[in-house]
Design an enzyme around this catalytic site. Structure first.
Site, PDB file in Angstrom:
ATOM      1  N   TYR A   4       0.821  -1.214   0.000  1.00  0.00           N
ATOM      2  CA  TYR A   4       0.000   0.000   0.000  1.00  0.00           C
ATOM      3  C   TYR A   4       0.856   1.266   0.000  1.00  0.00           C
ATOM      4  O   TYR A   4       0.452   2.313   0.487  1.00  0.00           O
ATOM      5  CB  TYR A   4      -0.986  -0.003   1.170  1.00  0.00           C
ATOM      6  CG  TYR A   4      -2.126  -0.966   0.962  1.00  0.00           C
ATOM      7  CD1 TYR A   4      -3.366  -0.543   0.513  1.00  0.00           C
ATOM      8  CD2 TYR A   4      -1.951  -2.332   1.183  1.00  0.00           C
ATOM      9  CE1 TYR A   4      -4.398  -1.434   0.292  1.00  0.00           C
ATOM     10  CE2 TYR A   4      -2.970  -3.233   0.958  1.00  0.00           C
ATOM     11  CZ  TYR A   4      -4.201  -2.784   0.516  1.00  0.00           C
ATOM     12  OH  TYR A   4      -5.228  -3.668   0.281  1.00  0.00           O
TER      13      TYR A   4
ATOM     14  N   HIS B 141     -16.232  -2.283  -4.099  1.00  0.00           N
ATOM     15  CA  HIS B 141     -15.738  -2.958  -5.310  1.00  0.00           C
ATOM     16  C   HIS B 141     -16.794  -3.886  -5.903  1.00  0.00           C
ATOM     17  O   HIS B 141     -16.463  -4.904  -6.521  1.00  0.00           O
ATOM     18  CB  HIS B 141     -14.460  -3.751  -5.003  1.00  0.00           C
ATOM     19  CG  HIS B 141     -13.363  -2.927  -4.406  1.00  0.00           C
ATOM     20  ND1 HIS B 141     -12.876  -1.786  -5.003  1.00  0.00           N
ATOM     21  CD2 HIS B 141     -12.654  -3.069  -3.247  1.00  0.00           C
ATOM     22  CE1 HIS B 141     -11.919  -1.270  -4.256  1.00  0.00           C
ATOM     23  NE2 HIS B 141     -11.768  -2.013  -3.191  1.00  0.00           N
TER      24      HIS B 141
ATOM     25  N   HIS C  38      -9.047  -7.902  -2.455  1.00  0.00           N
ATOM     26  CA  HIS C  38      -9.606  -6.632  -2.919  1.00  0.00           C
ATOM     27  C   HIS C  38     -10.645  -6.043  -1.964  1.00  0.00           C
ATOM     28  O   HIS C  38     -10.540  -4.871  -1.570  1.00  0.00           O
ATOM     29  CB  HIS C  38     -10.175  -6.807  -4.321  1.00  0.00           C
ATOM     30  CG  HIS C  38     -10.331  -5.538  -5.093  1.00  0.00           C
ATOM     31  ND1 HIS C  38      -9.440  -4.489  -4.984  1.00  0.00           N
ATOM     32  CD2 HIS C  38     -11.276  -5.137  -5.997  1.00  0.00           C
ATOM     33  CE1 HIS C  38      -9.820  -3.508  -5.791  1.00  0.00           C
ATOM     34  NE2 HIS C  38     -10.928  -3.872  -6.415  1.00  0.00           N
ATOM     35  N   VAL C  39     -11.669  -6.801  -1.614  1.00  0.00           N
ATOM     36  CA  VAL C  39     -12.676  -6.349  -0.650  1.00  0.00           C
ATOM     37  C   VAL C  39     -12.129  -6.613   0.746  1.00  0.00           C
ATOM     38  O   VAL C  39     -11.783  -7.747   1.072  1.00  0.00           O
ATOM     39  CB  VAL C  39     -14.019  -7.072  -0.860  1.00  0.00           C
ATOM     40  CG1 VAL C  39     -15.035  -6.633   0.195  1.00  0.00           C
ATOM     41  CG2 VAL C  39     -14.545  -6.806  -2.270  1.00  0.00           C
ATOM     42  N   HIS C  40     -12.081  -5.583   1.570  1.00  0.00           N
ATOM     43  CA  HIS C  40     -11.410  -5.684   2.871  1.00  0.00           C
ATOM     44  C   HIS C  40     -12.352  -6.250   3.921  1.00  0.00           C
ATOM     45  O   HIS C  40     -12.728  -5.582   4.892  1.00  0.00           O
ATOM     46  CB  HIS C  40     -10.854  -4.324   3.279  1.00  0.00           C
ATOM     47  CG  HIS C  40      -9.896  -3.770   2.270  1.00  0.00           C
ATOM     48  ND1 HIS C  40      -9.577  -2.436   2.185  1.00  0.00           N
ATOM     49  CD2 HIS C  40      -9.192  -4.384   1.282  1.00  0.00           C
ATOM     50  CE1 HIS C  40      -8.726  -2.249   1.198  1.00  0.00           C
ATOM     51  NE2 HIS C  40      -8.484  -3.418   0.633  1.00  0.00           N
TER      52      HIS C  40
END
Length: 464
Positions: A195, A324, A351-353
């Site tokens: 990140y 997303h 991708h999806v946290h």
């Protein structure tokens, strides 16, 4: 009577821990709402190892298809130093040398250290090896286990981590994985590492700190890399026009061994598993290199040798969070019929946290005439698991679509990791661990039945 009342009470508590929905289960677990904060540079986990030009950010990954090679990577800051890796098998007095290559790169106003990559080949299966980097200067010693020989009934355990980052929550996730009672032998990482792109000018020093943070695991067992959107580092506004530039300099994959033309999609065999890694952020339409490669890859899978067929990608195809939402839809439309035809067992995404596990479903009947566009129960289809819950700085995805879709078996907005323990050609046990629980606690579990050898219903709660 007291015993009866006690049993009723326990049953009530169990049922109360979940919210029953139109679909499966949405966990009622309430995590304390707080920001995910990156650890400061002076944190112990980012400490630079002592000694002149000491190797740092050490990590390994599989170096071929069959598991008889390992790619060792590390960084030296002051000078190139040695490209040599000294290695030997446990209890052996014979030491071997392998020689690698060094590269550097610039990103805006950042200049990298000297990045080394060296492949160790002809390893003996199921053996422990020691290796040394920094030969001739500040030497650092590590070890790893070569995998067992590829075979249908070889037990093997994978860790699953995604979207890790370098926050205090990330540190908790990695600690939980390290201390799990079910020890992973390799990590299937579903994308989004450092990140660094969340910082001004994509501060690449955060790639360095992430490498030092993760070294306590990545130096001792292979991490199988998937690229996510945070590996793109595409920043034309500061003159950086080459996608994946930091990742491709720092991390290696054995893509050429599996006939791929790019390091973002490839395949490996490990124990009883055939693992296909796809790239959500490389071209995947018809006639593209990734499409052509995958079309030719599926016929290579021999389920009598590697019964478990697992796919890794970053952007989930089935996602019932608002975050997303449907970003993976075009890739799903392209490739899902192949997944069903070839009876893929499990697809892991990030991708999806948050965390989510699907039923076995497919949505491949649609064409522009019939209008059939709802997911349907399909025992030839994979289970889709979203595990982008590593703990990164962007925080949790907490807003879900309501009502919960029928295809969604379990979902929870918490950070954590998972363990997949393949027992033999027919059975594998899966468990998801949330960070707030004890190291041995599994918040979601499932016994997987292999789609080729034992294709009975292992997701009985969904009816189309």
């Amino acid at each position: 009577m007291k015993s009866y009342l006690f049993s009723i009470l326990i049953l009530g508590l169990i049922l109360n821990s979940f919210m029953l929905c139109n679909g499966g289960l949405t966990s009622n677990f309430v995590r304390k709402v707080e920001k995910s904060i990156d650890m400061p540079f002076d944190s112990d986990v980012f400490r630079v190892p002592p000694g002149y030009n000491a190797p740092q950010q050490v990590h390994i990954t599989q170096g071929d298809v069959e598991g008889k090679a390992v790619i060792v990577s590390w960084v030296t800051q002051e000078a190139p130093g040695s490209n040599t890796v000294l290695y030997w098998k446990e209890h052996s007095s014979t030491k071997h040398k392998a020689h690698g290559k060094t590269n550097t790169y610039k990103f805006y106003n950042y200049t990298s250290g000297y990045i080394h990559h060296c492949t160790i080949r002809n390893l003996e299966y199921d053996s422990k090896y020691y290796y040394v980097v920094g030969v001739g200067q500040t030497e650092r010693k590590f070890w790893f286990f070569a995998p067992p020989k590829v075979g249908p009934d070889v037990p093997y355990t994978f860790g699953l981590i995604g979207d890790l980052g370098q926050t205090f929550d990330s540190n908790t996730t990695l600690t939980h994985y390290e201390k799990s009672s079910k020890k992973g032998q390799a990590v299937l990482f579903v994308g989004d590492l450092s990140y660094a792109d969340n910082y001004p000018n994509h501060d690449n020093s955060r790639w360095d700190s992430w490498g030092r943070f993760a070294e306590r695991s990545t130096a001792y067992q292979p991490w199988i890399w998937t690229t996510g959107n945070h590996e793109l580092d595409f920043a034309p506004e500061i003159g950086e026009n080459k996608p994946f530039k930091p990742f491709t300099h720092r991390y290696r994959t054995p893509y050429r061994a599996s006939g791929s033309t790019e390091p973002f999609w490839y395949s490996i065999k490990r124990g009883p598993a055939y693992i296909i890694v796809l790239s959500s952020y490389s071209a995947y339409g018809k006639y593209t290199p990734q499409y052509t490669w995958l079309e030719e890859e599926f016929p290579k899978v021999n389920r009598t040798e590697t019964p478990w067929l697992i796919v890794l990608n970053h952007s989930p195809w089935y996602n019932s969070y608002d975050y997303h939402y449907m970003e993976g839809e075009t890739m799903r439309v392209m490739y899902e019929p192949w997944f069903v035809k070839n009876k893929v067992d499990i697809v892991f995404s990030g991708h999806v946290h948050a965390y989510e596990r699907s039923e076995r479903i497919s949505n491949i009947a649609y064409n522009v005439v019939n209008g059939i566009c709802s997911p349907a129960k399909d025992q030839s289809a994979p289970v889709y698991i979203t595990i982008g819950d590593g703990g990164n700085i962007e925080g949790l995805a907490t807003k879900m679509t309501e009502p919960q879709p029928k295809y969604s078996a379990f979902r929870e907005a918490s950070f954590g990791h998972a363990i997949l323990s393949i027992k033999n050609r027919t059975h594998a046990h899966y468990g998801w661990h949330r960070n707030q629980d004890g190291y041995a606690v599994e918040a979601d579990t499932m016994w997987f039945y292999n789609r080729f050898w034992h294709p009975i219903n292992d997701s009985p709660s969904f009816s189309s």
